[in-house]
Scaffold this motif. Structure first.
Motif, short mmCIF file in Angstrom:
data_model
loop_
_atom_site.label_atom_id
_atom_site.label_comp_id
_atom_site.label_asym_id
_atom_site.label_seq_id
_atom_site.Cartn_x
_atom_site.Cartn_y
_atom_site.Cartn_z
N LYS A 169 -9.71 3.98 1.52
CA LYS A 169 -9.22 2.96 2.66
C LYS A 169 -7.61 3.03 2.43
N THR A 170 -7.02 2.70 3.58
CA THR A 170 -5.57 2.43 3.65
C THR A 170 -5.32 1.00 3.95
N ILE A 171 -4.34 0.25 3.25
CA ILE A 171 -3.85 -0.97 3.55
C ILE A 171 -2.28 -0.81 3.56
N ARG A 172 -1.89 -1.17 4.57
CA ARG A 172 -0.67 -1.51 4.83
C ARG A 172 0.15 -2.83 4.41
N ILE A 173 1.29 -2.62 3.83
CA ILE A 173 1.87 -3.97 3.29
C ILE A 173 3.40 -3.54 3.80
N SER A 174 3.62 -4.75 4.30
CA SER A 174 5.09 -4.55 4.71
C SER A 174 6.11 -5.88 4.15
N ALA A 175 7.24 -5.29 3.70
CA ALA A 175 8.04 -6.18 3.04
C ALA A 175 9.36 -6.85 3.87
N VAL B 246 -7.90 3.14 -3.28
CA VAL B 246 -7.32 2.71 -1.80
C VAL B 246 -5.84 3.34 -2.02
N ILE B 247 -5.26 3.39 -0.91
CA ILE B 247 -3.95 3.87 -0.61
C ILE B 247 -3.18 2.97 0.00
N LEU B 248 -2.15 2.37 -0.83
CA LEU B 248 -1.06 1.18 -0.18
C LEU B 248 -0.07 2.11 0.56
N GLU B 249 0.23 1.54 1.60
CA GLU B 249 1.34 2.25 2.50
C GLU B 249 2.37 0.99 2.70
N LEU B 250 3.17 1.17 1.98
CA LEU B 250 4.24 0.11 2.00
C LEU B 250 5.60 0.36 2.59
N SER B 251 6.13 -0.71 3.27
CA SER B 251 7.34 -0.21 4.01
C SER B 251 8.19 -1.51 3.88
N THR B 252 9.47 -1.53 4.51
CA THR B 252 10.39 -2.33 4.76
C THR B 252 11.60 -1.95 6.06
N GLN B 253 11.71 -3.06 6.61
CA GLN B 253 12.74 -2.78 7.92
C GLN B 253 14.22 -3.30 7.49
N ASP B 254 14.14 -4.17 6.55
CA ASP B 254 15.42 -5.08 6.06
C ASP B 254 16.47 -4.20 5.11
N VAL B 255 16.03 -4.39 4.08
CA VAL B 255 17.08 -4.02 2.71
C VAL B 255 16.21 -3.08 1.91
N LEU B 256 16.85 -2.45 1.05
CA LEU B 256 16.00 -1.82 -0.27
C LEU B 256 15.25 -3.01 -0.91
N MET B 257 14.12 -2.37 -1.27
CA MET B 257 13.30 -3.62 -2.07
C MET B 257 12.52 -2.80 -3.02
N GLY B 258 11.61 -3.45 -3.91
CA GLY B 258 10.52 -3.01 -4.82
C GLY B 258 9.48 -3.49 -4.59
N PHE B 259 8.45 -2.64 -5.04
CA PHE B 259 7.10 -3.26 -5.07
C PHE B 259 6.56 -3.16 -6.77
N SER B 260 6.37 -4.05 -7.16
CA SER B 260 5.64 -3.83 -8.56
C SER B 260 4.36 -4.58 -8.68
N LEU B 261 3.45 -3.95 -9.20
CA LEU B 261 2.07 -4.23 -9.78
C LEU B 261 1.75 -4.06 -11.00
N PRO B 262 2.62 -5.17 -11.88
CA PRO B 262 2.66 -4.74 -13.23
C PRO B 262 1.23 -4.62 -14.00
N ASP B 263 0.29 -5.52 -13.40
CA ASP B 263 -1.11 -5.25 -14.41
C ASP B 263 -1.75 -3.92 -14.19
N PHE B 264 -1.29 -3.26 -13.25
CA PHE B 264 -1.64 -1.60 -13.07
C PHE B 264 -0.58 -0.79 -13.17
N LYS B 265 0.38 -1.04 -13.89
CA LYS B 265 1.43 -0.27 -14.21
C LYS B 265 2.01 0.80 -12.97
N THR B 266 2.01 0.20 -12.04
CA THR B 266 2.29 0.96 -10.58
C THR B 266 3.58 0.13 -10.10
N ARG B 267 4.59 0.82 -9.49
CA ARG B 267 5.54 0.30 -8.83
C ARG B 267 6.14 1.37 -7.64
#
Length: 126
Positions: A38-44, A62-83
């Motif tokens: 499953k694909t989940i889109r997350i916008s920052a 799952v596949i997380l599709e991450l995007s932003t339109q503003d400025v450089l950002m980060g996505f961190s999910l520390p409990d799963f060692k993912t960023r």
């Protein structure tokens, strides 16, 4: 009385069989692998994630599709060692398979302005 097949006809039949067999096996392998993740889109955007809450099932990829339109950002999910780094106008994908249940925080880990400290979301795994 029927004519024996020509040399070219025999060769063509053998060639088609040689190509078809691996393709058939490859197709069986894909069918046995199960459904696509499953694909989940997350916008920052300053200073929030949309959606701010994501619900997943333990053990389900799952596949997380991450995007932003503003400025450089980060996505961190520390409990799963993912960023991932989120670059304006580009989509970043992360594949995760939650291996534990509970509520886990995801957050922006690249300073993006005065509301950065409050930029977080929740991953709920059942």
């Amino acid at each position: 009385m029927t004519k024996p097949p020509s040399f070219l006809s025999k060769r063509r039949t053998m060639l088609m069989a040689a190509v078809a067999a691996p393709l058939a096996v490859a197709g069986l392998g894909r069918a046995a692998a199960g459904p696509a993740p499953k694909t989940i889109r997350i916008s920052a955007k300053k200073f929030q994630f949309i959606p701010a809450e994501v619900k997943l099932k333990r053990g389900e990829e799952v596949i997380l599709e991450l995007s932003t339109q503003d400025v450089l950002m980060g996505f961190s999910l520390p409990d799963f060692k993912t960023r991932a780094d989120l670059v304006p106008g580009k989509t970043q994908t992360l594949r995760i398979t939650p291996d534990k249940t509970g509520e886990f925080v995801f957050l922006c880990d690249v300073f993006c302005g005065s509301g950065h400290e409050d930029m977080s979301g929740k991953l709920i795994v059942t």
